[in-house]
Design an enzyme around this catalytic site. Sequence first.
Site, PDB file in Angstrom:
ATOM      1  N   ASP A  24       0.799  -1.247   0.000  1.00  0.00           N
ATOM      2  CA  ASP A  24       0.000   0.000   0.000  1.00  0.00           C
ATOM      3  C   ASP A  24       0.826   1.289   0.000  1.00  0.00           C
ATOM      4  OD1 ASP A  24      -1.905  -1.944   0.181  1.00  0.00           O
ATOM      5  OD2 ASP A  24      -2.698  -1.354   2.126  1.00  0.00           O
ATOM      6  N   LYS A 129      -6.545  -4.763  -3.069  1.00  0.00           N
ATOM      7  CA  LYS A 129      -7.108  -5.546  -1.963  1.00  0.00           C
ATOM      8  C   LYS A 129      -8.159  -4.730  -1.214  1.00  0.00           C
ATOM      9  CE  LYS A 129      -3.405  -4.591   1.451  1.00  0.00           C
ATOM     10  NZ  LYS A 129      -4.167  -3.608   2.166  1.00  0.00           N
ATOM     11  N   LYS A 132      -7.475  -5.203   4.892  1.00  0.00           N
ATOM     12  CA  LYS A 132      -6.161  -4.815   5.393  1.00  0.00           C
ATOM     13  C   LYS A 132      -5.106  -5.839   4.970  1.00  0.00           C
ATOM     14  CE  LYS A 132      -7.964  -1.224   7.344  1.00  0.00           C
ATOM     15  NZ  LYS A 132      -8.035  -0.026   6.490  1.00  0.00           N
ATOM     16  N   CYS A 162      -1.907  -2.725   7.746  1.00  0.00           N
ATOM     17  CA  CYS A 162      -1.914  -3.606   6.570  1.00  0.00           C
ATOM     18  C   CYS A 162      -0.670  -4.483   6.463  1.00  0.00           C
ATOM     19  CB  CYS A 162      -2.119  -2.785   5.311  1.00  0.00           C
ATOM     20  SG  CYS A 162      -3.795  -2.111   5.237  1.00  0.00           S
ATOM     21  N   GLN A 202       9.305 -14.716  20.537  1.00  0.00           N
ATOM     22  CA  GLN A 202       8.977 -16.146  20.665  1.00  0.00           C
ATOM     23  C   GLN A 202       9.623 -16.964  19.541  1.00  0.00           C
ATOM     24  OE1 GLN A 202       4.830 -16.953  21.966  1.00  0.00           O
ATOM     25  NE2 GLN A 202       4.441 -14.786  21.511  1.00  0.00           N
TER      26      GLN A 202
HETATM   27  N1  TIU Z   1      -2.615   0.210   4.362  1.00  0.00           N
HETATM   28  C1  TIU Z   1      -3.035   0.386   5.612  1.00  0.00           C
HETATM   29  O1  TIU Z   1      -2.304   0.188   6.567  1.00  0.00           O
HETATM   30  N2  TIU Z   1      -4.343   0.857   5.780  1.00  0.00           N
HETATM   31  C2  TIU Z   1      -4.741   1.618   6.853  1.00  0.00           C
HETATM   32  O2  TIU Z   1      -5.905   1.984   6.950  1.00  0.00           O
HETATM   33  N3  TIU Z   1      -3.775   1.959   7.750  1.00  0.00           N
HETATM   34  C3  TIU Z   1      -3.904   2.812   8.820  1.00  0.00           C
HETATM   35  O3  TIU Z   1      -2.963   2.893   9.593  1.00  0.00           O
HETATM   36  N4  TIU Z   1      -5.022   3.501   8.981  1.00  0.00           N
END
Ligand code: TIU
Length: 223
Positions: A24, A129, A132, A162, A202
């Site tokens: 992303d 996608k 998340k 994500c 862990q």
């Molecule tokens: N790509 C991703 O992490 N989407 C989110 O909405 N992240 C936030 O931290 N909000």
Amino acid sequence: MRIEEAIPFPYEFGIKKAALVLIDMQRDFIEPGGFGETLGNDVTLLEAIVPATKAALQAWREAGGLVVHTREAHKPDLSDCPPAKRNRGNPALRIGDEGPMGRILVAGEPGNQIIDALAPVEGEIVIDKPGKGAFYATGLHELLQARGITHLLFGGVTTEVCVQTSMREANDRGYDCLLLEDCTESYFPAFKEATLDMVRAQGGIVGWTAPSRALLAALRGGQ
Ligand code: TIU
């Protein structure tokens, strides 16, 4: 190849069985006026990882490794966006609303594009996608299986949302996963650090972490 500095212990992979997965790295999260900012975040923090991520991407490409880019993206009719997601956080602009970079988090809009510095090139996989995680409601697992991929090296944003979700999904599907520490960022620095710690705790319960310079050294060594 072997990343000596990886935590909790050295990480070994074959370049032909590994993929670099950039999560992303789209304008929505990194530039003002996108989804990240509508949720109330200071988006300027995220830019800092672009140079290291670009260097890792270039070295990975030169080594002949597979690259996967993801975008958090919804269909224009929002049929893949549950109301719970659209309404969560009571944002200034909701998913699908018109913002300064087009409709928020909608596929094909200017804000949904991967930033120029990391733009995909021909032959690389680009996954849109709706969730998340990169594996939820996408064909990513099948694409990777068809190519014999067993190891995934992650970068991208945001670390605890994500990126971590995708890494956990990948771990459950049997991939050996490594998170590149300086190629991922959060709007909350403490959450980034906590995520790095919980991934590698862990005995590497979710996977490994390493700085990108250790990946570059392994790629230069070429073994
Ligand atoms: N790509 C991703 O992490 N989407 C989110 O909405 N992240 C936030 O931290 N909000």
